[in-house]
Write an enzyme that holds these catalytic residues in place. Structure first.
Site, PDB file in Angstrom:
ATOM      1  CD  GLU A  97      -9.110   2.833   5.228  1.00 57.17           C
ATOM      2  OE1 GLU A  97      -9.421   2.336   6.301  1.00 57.17           O
ATOM      3  OE2 GLU A  97      -8.177   2.550   4.420  1.00 57.17           O
ATOM      4  CD  GLU A 112      -2.676  -1.427   2.502  1.00 55.82           C
ATOM      5  OE1 GLU A 112      -2.881  -0.081   3.207  1.00 55.82           O
ATOM      6  OE2 GLU A 112      -2.744  -2.383   3.271  1.00 55.82           O
TER       7      GLU A 112
END
Length: 411
Positions: free
Chosen positions: A328, A219
């Site tokens: 997010e 990520e």
């Protein structure tokens, strides 16, 4: 007076580093139990390596220039005898030279006061207060187990796409074999409602599943996370796990990621930020599997930063099966929080107002960047945060995403 030899200068810097760190620890841990204080000091010794030089950033960060061979990556038991790969053997080929690259370059704030030298890497120093802000000392720099949805199970019932405390505005592409991704991330500074909330924009490169407890992820992106960094700055971050976030993995330069770049501080502040209706700033981020070494390399703003060694993974030792891009928000009050995602505005407001990620590309088995196929959109609570996608000749595949969180239509 004659100048001190380089080795003595390094020794003085290192001793000063230890003195300041210990003095700061004593002040900050006042009121903390002896056992906790020992745990904090042990963690700081592992994370903060003695520097050869130190740079104080205008944003309050302390950047330590650490010998490249002494970085935290080599605390990982699988990397004890690891030989550093100083540069990738190959870069992915691009078929899309006409796509617009970043027109307004991003910098890191600490560069205003200096740079690290050859054979050293910049590491943002972890402070006592950083550790004490975590829910527990053992959880510092980690995501909670199973707190992140299995985004690569869109068409399977392994887990729901939304998890309590987390909201998403994400595009996901599934492929039987994928070897990386590249995208251009619009940089914003979303408002965070409470210190333990965070908001981010990133990609996930993943393989495995929650059900098998073998979900592996790579990520990278930007985040605003006061609970981790102690401020509301927009910061470059990376993360990895090999067991669905249960025990392995961590943010930034913990054991695992091997950095080779002398000028990019992972966890450091990115600037400038985009403004609503004003100038927009983007940063290109790419991760790909080196065809020769098998390591997963990271590139930021066109600069090779370092890599995740293939040996720390299980399912990602071979290839990825899905890639996701988007935003997010994490909050104990997700659905009730006013923490913003992206710019804090919904996707339908478009360029300069809503946050975007453009030039979404994946790396195929021939080490070529190509358009993703079978893209699905995930926005479990679209009245709070949403995502839209499109294509154009200049941007290729892109998404707009984000939202304000709590509002009259967001329960």
């Amino acid at each position: 007076m004659a100048a001190l030899p380089t080795c003595l200068v390094a020794l003085v810097v290192a001793l000063g580093f230890l003195f300041v760190r210990q003095g700061s620890a004593a002040r900050t841990t006042a009121g903390v139990s002896v056992e906790q204080r020992q745990e904090v000091e042990s963690l700081l010794r592992r994370l903060n390596k003695p520097p050869l030089a130190t740079i104080e950033s205008p944003d309050g960060d302390i950047i330590d220039c650490v010998d490249i061979t002494k970085q935290p990556a080599f605390d990982h038991p699988l990397l004890k005898n690891h030989t550093i790969q100083m540069r990738p053997s190959y870069h992915p080929r691009s078929l899309y030279q006409n796509y617009n690259s970043t027109s307004h370059p991003i910098t890191q704030t600490w560069h205003q006061n200096g740079k690290c030298h050859e054979n050293t890497i910049p590491i943002r120093r972890t402070m006592v207060e950083d550790v004490l802000r975590a829910s527990s000392i053992s959880m510092y720099g980690k995501k909670r187990p199973r707190s992140i949805p299995n985004l690569n199970s869109i068409n399977r019932p392994d887990t729901p796409n939304a998890v309590k405390g987390h909201q998403y505005g994400v595009a996901a592409a599934q492929d039987t074999k994928c070897y990386g991704t590249k995208a251009s991330f619009n940089l914003w500074k979303p408002t965070i409602a409470r210190a333990n909330d965070f908001s981010l924009s990133q990609f996930w490169v993943s393989a495995g599943s929650y059900s098998g407890n073998d979900l592996n992820t790579i990520e990278a992106g930007w985040q605003v996370y006061p609970g981790m960094y102690g401020d509301s700055n927009t910061r470059l971050f990376i993360y990895w796990t090999r067991d669905a976030y249960e025990h392995t993995g961590c943010y930034n330069l913990c054991s695992g990621f091997v950095q080779t770049n002398t000028q990019i501080a992972i966890g450091g502040t990115l600037s400038p930020d985009s403004t609503y209706g004003g100038t927009q700033y983007d940063i290109d981020i790419m991760a790909w599997k080196d065809p020769q070494s098998g390591n997963w390399w990271l590139q930021v703003g066109g600069n090779d930063v370092g890599y995740w060694p293939s040996t720390i993974f299980t399912t990602l030792q071979h290839s990825a099966s899905s890639v996701e891009w988007g935003g997010e928000v994490a909050s104990p009050d997700a659905g009730q929080t006013s923490t913003q995602m992206g710019s804090g505005h919904f996707p339908n407001e478009g360029f300069g107002k809503a946050s975007h990620i453009k030039n979404l590309l994946v790396v195929d088995s021939s080490n070529t960047l190509r358009d993703p196929s079978g893209v699905n959109l995930i926005a479990p609570d679209s009245n709070c945060y949403n995502v839209q996608s499109g294509t154009s000749s200049n941007w290729g595949r892109y998404i707009y995403f984000g939202g304000p969180g709590k509002n009259p239509n967001c329960p």
